[in-house]
Enzyme design. Structure first.
Site, PDB file in Angstrom:
ATOM      1  N   ALA A  25     -79.220 -62.439 -76.122  1.00  0.00           N
ATOM      2  CA  ALA A  25     -79.443 -61.474 -77.107  1.00  0.00           C
ATOM      3  C   ALA A  25     -78.132 -61.450 -77.794  1.00  0.00           C
ATOM      4  O   ALA A  25     -78.128 -61.106 -79.273  1.00  0.00           O
ATOM      5  CB  ALA A  25     -79.316 -60.102 -76.501  1.00  0.00           C
ATOM      6  N   THR A  29     -76.991 -60.736 -82.415  1.00  0.00           N
ATOM      7  CA  THR A  29     -76.189 -59.595 -82.769  1.00  0.00           C
ATOM      8  C   THR A  29     -75.873 -59.438 -84.247  1.00  0.00           C
ATOM      9  O   THR A  29     -75.483 -58.442 -84.807  1.00  0.00           O
ATOM     10  CB  THR A  29     -74.810 -58.853 -81.875  1.00  0.00           C
ATOM     11  OG1 THR A  29     -74.168 -60.120 -81.892  1.00  0.00           O
ATOM     12  CG2 THR A  29     -75.412 -58.694 -80.402  1.00  0.00           C
ATOM     13  N   PHE A  36     -78.065 -56.219 -75.013  1.00  0.00           N
ATOM     14  CA  PHE A  36     -78.647 -55.608 -73.717  1.00  0.00           C
ATOM     15  C   PHE A  36     -77.924 -54.351 -73.623  1.00  0.00           C
ATOM     16  O   PHE A  36     -78.606 -53.217 -73.448  1.00  0.00           O
ATOM     17  CB  PHE A  36     -78.715 -56.345 -72.582  1.00  0.00           C
ATOM     18  CG  PHE A  36     -79.962 -56.366 -71.745  1.00  0.00           C
ATOM     19  CD1 PHE A  36     -81.148 -56.064 -72.305  1.00  0.00           C
ATOM     20  CD2 PHE A  36     -79.967 -56.027 -70.326  1.00  0.00           C
ATOM     21  CE1 PHE A  36     -82.315 -55.892 -71.315  1.00  0.00           C
ATOM     22  CE2 PHE A  36     -80.786 -55.796 -69.838  1.00  0.00           C
ATOM     23  CZ  PHE A  36     -82.189 -55.765 -70.139  1.00  0.00           C
ATOM     24  N   ARG A  37     -76.713 -54.469 -73.747  1.00  0.00           N
ATOM     25  CA  ARG A  37     -75.839 -53.172 -72.847  1.00  0.00           C
ATOM     26  C   ARG A  37     -74.979 -52.415 -74.234  1.00  0.00           C
ATOM     27  O   ARG A  37     -74.431 -51.499 -73.833  1.00  0.00           O
ATOM     28  CB  ARG A  37     -74.937 -53.766 -71.898  1.00  0.00           C
ATOM     29  CG  ARG A  37     -75.484 -54.238 -70.821  1.00  0.00           C
ATOM     30  CD  ARG A  37     -74.523 -55.032 -69.759  1.00  0.00           C
ATOM     31  NE  ARG A  37     -75.393 -55.638 -68.866  1.00  0.00           N
ATOM     32  CZ  ARG A  37     -76.156 -56.744 -68.892  1.00  0.00           C
ATOM     33  NH1 ARG A  37     -76.149 -57.517 -69.920  1.00  0.00           N
ATOM     34  NH2 ARG A  37     -77.014 -57.022 -68.146  1.00  0.00           N
ATOM     35  N   HIS A 122     -89.469 -64.937 -72.594  1.00  0.00           N
ATOM     36  CA  HIS A 122     -89.699 -63.527 -72.575  1.00  0.00           C
ATOM     37  C   HIS A 122     -90.728 -63.246 -73.480  1.00  0.00           C
ATOM     38  O   HIS A 122     -90.794 -62.061 -73.690  1.00  0.00           O
ATOM     39  CB  HIS A 122     -88.508 -62.596 -72.634  1.00  0.00           C
ATOM     40  CG  HIS A 122     -87.345 -62.818 -71.331  1.00  0.00           C
ATOM     41  ND1 HIS A 122     -86.003 -62.406 -71.384  1.00  0.00           N
ATOM     42  CD2 HIS A 122     -87.637 -63.419 -70.023  1.00  0.00           C
ATOM     43  CE1 HIS A 122     -85.597 -62.771 -70.182  1.00  0.00           C
ATOM     44  NE2 HIS A 122     -86.622 -63.273 -69.534  1.00  0.00           N
ATOM     45  N   CYS A 158    -113.889 -55.599 -76.739  1.00  0.00           N
ATOM     46  CA  CYS A 158    -114.263 -55.414 -75.332  1.00  0.00           C
ATOM     47  C   CYS A 158    -113.717 -53.977 -74.855  1.00  0.00           C
ATOM     48  O   CYS A 158    -114.650 -53.310 -73.665  1.00  0.00           O
ATOM     49  CB  CYS A 158    -113.963 -56.380 -74.263  1.00  0.00           C
ATOM     50  SG  CYS A 158    -112.322 -56.127 -73.717  1.00  0.00           S
ATOM     51  N   SER A 195     -75.372 -65.302 -74.085  1.00  0.00           N
ATOM     52  CA  SER A 195     -76.203 -64.640 -72.842  1.00  0.00           C
ATOM     53  C   SER A 195     -74.972 -64.358 -71.999  1.00  0.00           C
ATOM     54  O   SER A 195     -74.133 -65.269 -71.515  1.00  0.00           O
ATOM     55  CB  SER A 195     -77.228 -65.451 -72.253  1.00  0.00           C
ATOM     56  OG  SER A 195     -77.672 -65.102 -71.319  1.00  0.00           O
TER      57      SER A 195
HETATM   58  P1  NAD Z   1     -76.882 -59.504 -72.664  1.00  0.00           P
HETATM   59  O1  NAD Z   1     -76.911 -58.501 -73.497  1.00  0.00           O
HETATM   60  O2  NAD Z   1     -77.198 -59.653 -71.273  1.00  0.00           O
HETATM   61  O3  NAD Z   1     -75.758 -60.584 -73.042  1.00  0.00           O
HETATM   62  C1  NAD Z   1     -75.390 -60.789 -74.316  1.00  0.00           C
HETATM   63  C2  NAD Z   1     -74.078 -61.610 -74.437  1.00  0.00           C
HETATM   64  O4  NAD Z   1     -73.787 -61.656 -75.531  1.00  0.00           O
HETATM   65  C3  NAD Z   1     -73.061 -60.507 -73.879  1.00  0.00           C
HETATM   66  O5  NAD Z   1     -72.085 -61.230 -73.079  1.00  0.00           O
HETATM   67  C4  NAD Z   1     -72.300 -60.420 -75.244  1.00  0.00           C
HETATM   68  O6  NAD Z   1     -70.651 -60.097 -75.186  1.00  0.00           O
HETATM   69  C5  NAD Z   1     -72.372 -61.754 -76.140  1.00  0.00           C
HETATM   70  N1  NAD Z   1     -72.282 -61.331 -77.346  1.00  0.00           N
HETATM   71  C6  NAD Z   1     -72.534 -60.500 -78.200  1.00  0.00           C
HETATM   72  N2  NAD Z   1     -72.581 -60.689 -79.313  1.00  0.00           N
HETATM   73  C7  NAD Z   1     -72.067 -61.972 -79.718  1.00  0.00           C
HETATM   74  C8  NAD Z   1     -72.157 -62.964 -80.762  1.00  0.00           C
HETATM   75  N3  NAD Z   1     -71.957 -62.398 -81.762  1.00  0.00           N
HETATM   76  N4  NAD Z   1     -71.800 -64.267 -80.199  1.00  0.00           N
HETATM   77  C9  NAD Z   1     -71.731 -64.366 -79.155  1.00  0.00           C
HETATM   78  N5  NAD Z   1     -71.757 -63.778 -77.991  1.00  0.00           N
HETATM   79  C10 NAD Z   1     -72.266 -62.697 -78.040  1.00  0.00           C
HETATM   80  O7  NAD Z   1     -78.266 -60.315 -73.135  1.00  0.00           O
HETATM   81  P2  NAD Z   1     -79.084 -61.651 -72.587  1.00  0.00           P
HETATM   82  O8  NAD Z   1     -78.431 -62.357 -71.473  1.00  0.00           O
HETATM   83  O9  NAD Z   1     -79.863 -62.104 -73.409  1.00  0.00           O
HETATM   84  O10 NAD Z   1     -79.972 -60.612 -71.522  1.00  0.00           O
HETATM   85  C11 NAD Z   1     -80.705 -59.599 -72.295  1.00  0.00           C
HETATM   86  C12 NAD Z   1     -82.326 -59.440 -72.223  1.00  0.00           C
HETATM   87  O11 NAD Z   1     -82.784 -58.490 -73.106  1.00  0.00           O
HETATM   88  C13 NAD Z   1     -82.967 -60.507 -72.341  1.00  0.00           C
HETATM   89  O12 NAD Z   1     -83.984 -60.728 -71.488  1.00  0.00           O
HETATM   90  C14 NAD Z   1     -83.525 -60.412 -73.853  1.00  0.00           C
HETATM   91  O13 NAD Z   1     -84.962 -60.936 -73.559  1.00  0.00           O
HETATM   92  C15 NAD Z   1     -83.423 -58.958 -73.947  1.00  0.00           C
HETATM   93  N6  NAD Z   1     -82.944 -58.558 -75.264  1.00  0.00           N
HETATM   94  C16 NAD Z   1     -83.406 -59.456 -76.305  1.00  0.00           C
HETATM   95  C17 NAD Z   1     -83.100 -58.939 -77.750  1.00  0.00           C
HETATM   96  C18 NAD Z   1     -83.333 -59.606 -78.799  1.00  0.00           C
HETATM   97  O14 NAD Z   1     -84.847 -60.397 -78.878  1.00  0.00           O
HETATM   98  N7  NAD Z   1     -82.478 -60.036 -79.770  1.00  0.00           N
HETATM   99  C19 NAD Z   1     -81.974 -58.103 -77.811  1.00  0.00           C
HETATM  100  C20 NAD Z   1     -81.779 -57.268 -76.681  1.00  0.00           C
HETATM  101  C21 NAD Z   1     -82.143 -57.469 -75.506  1.00  0.00           C
END
Ligand code: NAD
Length: 252
Positions: A25, A29, A36-37, A122, A158, A195
């Site tokens: 994710a 951003t 996620f959080r 996913h 269906c 991630s």
């Molecule tokens: P996560 O939210 O657990 O981790 C994201 C990490 O990226 C964090 O450590 C954060 O500090 C870091 N981060 C944030 N902005 C950043 C940037 N600009 N550059 C570098 N790092 C940055 O995400 P995850 O590990 O992907 O797990 C989240 C789950 O939720 C996944 O399974 C995903 O499928 C889903 N999800 C997907 C989306 C999407 O499709 N964009 C969005 C939210 C959640």
């Protein structure tokens, strides 16, 4: 940015016979999609205990009544555009610096950016499908039906129940995850971008890699075993790394 670390990362990428990328994710951003959080992210918008495969199978009408915030969130994601980090990875694939991208993201931004070899482990928000006959529909059609109070939305062929083509909580990953594991095992380098590596089983992919590098804002559980880490925004790190590789190539 730490020049010594950048040099080490570039050497690892250019010296690797096969490099696979794992994104999360954090790479999206900078496209305006919360991870996620973060505030506004998935956890603060809906309850993972309800948005599960178990609830969908047991009580689809209940699932869809509770799913409205999730579908709204998905709708917001569907309009977003790739950012420089996605485009650099597309260019790195074209230049054969990376061979494939495994992504946890459902936003489809790697494909929108033009990357070709993408494993969306996913699922994605492009489509949904019928749980009975498997007929595929556009995600928008499914979301519109729910908005119009067709709960649960049903298949025109269906009468079965439609569902989004994303992996729900507690659900097994699609078959492409097995291919993704093989990709990592056969690579010389796994490059992890944005991630936390906290979502299993994808978060355990570094265990299958001989060597891995983490480009992530903030620490991850795998930092200690990493060949190198860079705590910077994904767009910045990838641009610096890629431009530097191109400069080195020009000088040769
Ligand atoms: P996560 O939210 O657990 O981790 C994201 C990490 O990226 C964090 O450590 C954060 O500090 C870091 N981060 C944030 N902005 C950043 C940037 N600009 N550059 C570098 N790092 C940055 O995400 P995850 O590990 O992907 O797990 C989240 C789950 O939720 C996944 O399974 C995903 O499928 C889903 N999800 C997907 C989306 C999407 O499709 N964009 C969005 C939210 C959640």
């Amino acid at each position: 940015m730490n020049k010594e670390k950048i040099r080490k990362i570039i050497k690892a990428i250019t010296g690797s016979k096969k490099t696979v990328v794992l994104t999360g994710a954090g790479i999206s951003t900078e496209s305006g999609i919360p991870d996620f959080r973060s505030p506004g992210g998935i956890w603060s918008r809906f309850d993972p205990a309800v948005m599960s495969a178990e609830v969908l199978n047991r009580d689809p009408a209940y699932f869809y009544r509770k799913a409205v915030p999730m579908l709204e969130f998905f709708g917001e994601i569907a309009d977003k555009k790739p950012n420089p980090a996605h485009f650099v990875l597309r260019d790195m694939e074209k230049d054969r610096l990376i061979s494939s991208i495994i992504t946890q993201n459902i936003d489809g931004l790697h494909t929108k950016a033009g990357s070709e070899n993408v494993y969306e482990v996913h699922g994605s928000l492009r489509e949904g499908y019928c749980m009975t006959c498997g007929k595929r529909v556009s995600f928008n059609l499914l979301a519109d039906r729910v908005k119009n109070n067709e709960i649960p939305p049903t298949c025109e062929s269906c009468g079965g129940i439609l569902r989004p083509d994303v992996v729900l909580f507690g659900e097994e990953l699609p078959a492409c995850f097995n291919i993704a594991v093989t990709e990592v095992e056969s690579s010389g380098l796994l490059l992890i971008v944005g991630s936390s590596l906290e979502i299993i089983p994808v978060g355990s992919l570094p265990d299958f890699a001989g060597r891995y590098i983490i480009l992530n804002k903030g620490r991850t559980l795998y930092d200690n075993g990493a060949y190198a880490t860079l705590d910077e925004k994904a767009g910045n790190s990838l641009k610096v790394i890629y431009n530097e590789i191109k400069n080195i190539e020009k000088r040769l």
